[in-house]
Design a protein around this motif. Structure first.
Motif, PDB file in Angstrom:
ATOM      1  N   UNK A   1       0.873  -1.163   0.000  1.00 65.58           N
ATOM      2  CA  UNK A   1       0.000   0.000   0.000  1.00 65.58           C
ATOM      3  C   UNK A   1       0.914   1.218   0.000  1.00 65.58           C
ATOM      4  N   UNK A   2       0.771   2.062  -1.024  1.00 66.47           N
ATOM      5  CA  UNK A   2       1.593   3.267  -1.149  1.00 66.47           C
ATOM      6  C   UNK A   2       0.661   4.456  -1.299  1.00 66.47           C
ATOM      7  N   UNK A   3       0.725   5.376  -0.356  1.00 69.62           N
ATOM      8  CA  UNK A   3      -0.090   6.576  -0.378  1.00 69.62           C
ATOM      9  C   UNK A   3       0.831   7.759  -0.678  1.00 69.62           C
ATOM     10  N   UNK A   4       0.421   8.611  -1.613  1.00 72.48           N
ATOM     11  CA  UNK A   4       1.265   9.730  -2.041  1.00 72.48           C
ATOM     12  C   UNK A   4       0.607  11.036  -1.621  1.00 72.48           C
ATOM     13  N   UNK A   5       1.343  11.835  -0.894  1.00 71.84           N
ATOM     14  CA  UNK A   5       0.843  13.112  -0.360  1.00 71.84           C
ATOM     15  C   UNK A   5       1.920  14.179  -0.509  1.00 71.84           C
ATOM     16  N   UNK A   6       1.550  15.393  -0.131  1.00 75.60           N
ATOM     17  CA  UNK A   6       2.509  16.474   0.044  1.00 75.60           C
ATOM     18  C   UNK A   6       2.288  17.056   1.428  1.00 75.60           C
ATOM     19  N   UNK A   7       3.354  17.452   2.058  1.00 78.01           N
ATOM     20  CA  UNK A   7       3.327  17.936   3.423  1.00 78.01           C
ATOM     21  C   UNK A   7       2.978  19.417   3.459  1.00 78.01           C
ATOM     22  N   UNK A   8       2.630  19.904   4.629  1.00 81.31           N
ATOM     23  CA  UNK A   8       2.362  21.320   4.836  1.00 81.31           C
ATOM     24  C   UNK A   8       2.723  21.668   6.275  1.00 81.31           C
ATOM     25  N   UNK A   9       3.150  22.899   6.464  1.00 78.46           N
ATOM     26  CA  UNK A   9       3.531  23.358   7.794  1.00 78.46           C
ATOM     27  C   UNK A   9       3.265  24.852   7.909  1.00 78.46           C
ATOM     28  N   UNK A  10       3.041  25.302   9.125  1.00 86.63           N
ATOM     29  CA  UNK A  10       2.910  26.744   9.339  1.00 86.63           C
ATOM     30  C   UNK A  10       4.261  27.433   9.156  1.00 86.63           C
ATOM     31  N   UNK A  11       5.338  26.658   9.260  1.00 86.49           N
ATOM     32  CA  UNK A  11       6.673  27.188   9.007  1.00 86.49           C
ATOM     33  C   UNK A  11       6.981  27.041   7.518  1.00 86.49           C
ATOM     34  N   UNK A  12       6.921  28.143   6.791  1.00 89.69           N
ATOM     35  CA  UNK A  12       7.114  28.120   5.343  1.00 89.69           C
ATOM     36  C   UNK A  12       8.544  27.774   4.920  1.00 89.69           C
ATOM     37  N   UNK A  13       9.459  27.692   5.861  1.00 93.27           N
ATOM     38  CA  UNK A  13      10.839  27.342   5.527  1.00 93.27           C
ATOM     39  C   UNK A  13      11.077  25.834   5.462  1.00 93.27           C
ATOM     40  N   UNK A  14      10.138  25.051   5.994  1.00 94.09           N
ATOM     41  CA  UNK A  14      10.310  23.595   5.942  1.00 94.09           C
ATOM     42  C   UNK A  14      10.256  23.129   4.495  1.00 94.09           C
ATOM     43  N   UNK A  15      11.179  22.253   4.158  1.00 94.50           N
ATOM     44  CA  UNK A  15      11.207  21.668   2.826  1.00 94.50           C
ATOM     45  C   UNK A  15      11.711  20.235   2.933  1.00 94.50           C
ATOM     46  N   UNK A  16      11.488  19.466   1.905  1.00 93.97           N
ATOM     47  CA  UNK A  16      12.039  18.127   1.888  1.00 93.97           C
ATOM     48  C   UNK A  16      10.999  17.034   1.782  1.00 93.97           C
ATOM     49  N   UNK A  17      11.494  15.808   1.943  1.00 93.80           N
ATOM     50  CA  UNK A  17      10.713  14.602   1.713  1.00 93.80           C
ATOM     51  C   UNK A  17      10.743  13.709   2.947  1.00 93.80           C
ATOM     52  N   UNK A  18       9.603  13.125   3.262  1.00 91.96           N
ATOM     53  CA  UNK A  18       9.435  12.236   4.407  1.00 91.96           C
ATOM     54  C   UNK A  18       8.625  11.032   3.933  1.00 91.96           C
TER      55      UNK A  18
ATOM     56  N   UNK B   1      15.655  17.519   0.471  1.00 96.16           N
ATOM     57  CA  UNK B   1      16.230  17.205   1.772  1.00 96.16           C
ATOM     58  C   UNK B   1      15.457  16.041   2.377  1.00 96.16           C
ATOM     59  N   UNK B   2      16.158  15.124   3.003  1.00 95.90           N
ATOM     60  CA  UNK B   2      15.515  13.968   3.609  1.00 95.90           C
ATOM     61  C   UNK B   2      15.099  14.260   5.043  1.00 95.90           C
ATOM     62  N   UNK B   3      13.830  13.974   5.346  1.00101.42           N
ATOM     63  CA  UNK B   3      13.327  14.016   6.720  1.00101.42           C
ATOM     64  C   UNK B   3      13.361  12.617   7.312  1.00101.42           C
ATOM     65  N   UNK B   4      13.816  11.654   6.537  1.00102.45           N
ATOM     66  CA  UNK B   4      13.936  10.284   7.007  1.00102.45           C
ATOM     67  C   UNK B   4      12.624   9.524   6.922  1.00102.45           C
ATOM     68  N   UNK B   5      12.619   8.360   7.565  1.00100.15           N
ATOM     69  CA  UNK B   5      11.411   7.549   7.648  1.00100.15           C
ATOM     70  C   UNK B   5      10.934   7.579   9.094  1.00100.15           C
TER      71      UNK B   5
ATOM     72  N   UNK C   1       3.585  24.103   1.510  1.00102.14           N
ATOM     73  CA  UNK C   1       3.600  25.375   2.235  1.00102.14           C
ATOM     74  C   UNK C   1       4.890  26.162   1.989  1.00102.14           C
ATOM     75  N   UNK C   2       5.870  25.534   1.358  1.00102.42           N
ATOM     76  CA  UNK C   2       7.128  26.187   1.012  1.00102.42           C
ATOM     77  C   UNK C   2       6.981  26.698  -0.426  1.00102.42           C
ATOM     78  N   UNK C   3       7.110  28.000  -0.617  1.00104.49           N
ATOM     79  CA  UNK C   3       6.850  28.594  -1.930  1.00104.49           C
ATOM     80  C   UNK C   3       7.707  27.987  -3.041  1.00104.49           C
ATOM     81  N   UNK C   4       8.988  27.770  -2.782  1.00 99.81           N
ATOM     82  CA  UNK C   4       9.878  27.211  -3.806  1.00 99.81           C
ATOM     83  C   UNK C   4       9.473  25.778  -4.151  1.00 99.81           C
ATOM     84  N   UNK C   5       9.165  24.977  -3.129  1.00 97.14           N
ATOM     85  CA  UNK C   5       8.759  23.595  -3.398  1.00 97.14           C
ATOM     86  C   UNK C   5       7.415  23.540  -4.103  1.00 97.14           C
ATOM     87  N   UNK C   6       6.516  24.436  -3.754  1.00 97.91           N
ATOM     88  CA  UNK C   6       5.221  24.468  -4.420  1.00 97.91           C
ATOM     89  C   UNK C   6       5.388  24.759  -5.907  1.00 97.91           C
ATOM     90  N   UNK C   7       6.254  25.704  -6.235  1.00 89.64           N
ATOM     91  CA  UNK C   7       6.496  26.017  -7.651  1.00 89.64           C
ATOM     92  C   UNK C   7       7.082  24.817  -8.396  1.00 89.64           C
TER      93      UNK C   7
END
Length: 147
Positions: A32-49, A83-87, A113-119
């Protein structure tokens, strides 16, 4: 050589009970593989988890959810240059992973929520690269499973 079942093809909301029902309704599924995108109130967060939840049943599949998560994360980070947020095992906080009875992961590809990643995420190239990376990870996992 794989069959994909999509829980939705439009932008409609499916509640957690519906997601669990979908994830547990295919007797012939191996992953089972679910694909999402993250969001945070901190717009500086970027990367993959990639999140996972291990269960006792996984010995029947020849691979654990954590192993699948590690494989797919490596492919995503290498191919996307994120950037890796790990597993992480979110314990019982992600129902669809917690109630699944097969190796299961949830990919948080980037932070919307990160403008650069959203683009980047809006581009077909980024989307195709992410999809290919997830596919590559699945194929590596299937090989490890002997499927």
């Amino acid at each position: 050589g794989i069959t994909v079942y999509a829980s939705r093809t439009t932008d409609e909301y499916i509640g957690r009970d519906g997601r669990v029902e979908f994830a547990t309704s295919y007797d012939n599924a191996d992953l089972y593989v679910s694909v999402h995108n993250n969001s945070s109130s901190n717009k500086n967060y970027d990367g993959t988890l990639v999140m996972y939840h291990n269960g006792d049943y996984e010995k029947d599949y020849g691979i654990t959810s954590k192993e699948v998560a590690e494989i797919v994360l490596k492919e995503l980070v290498n191919d996307l240059g994120t950037r890796s947020w790990g597993v992480r095992d979110p314990l019982d906080q992600v129902w669809v992973l917690y109630y699944s009875e097969l190796p299961s992961i949830m990919c948080e590809v980037s932070f919307i929520s990160n403008d650069a990643e959203l683009e980047r995420l809006k581009t077909e190239e980024f989307q195709e690269t992410a999809a290919q990376a997830i596919y590559n990870g699945i194929m590596i996992a299937k090989e490890k499973m002997g499927k």
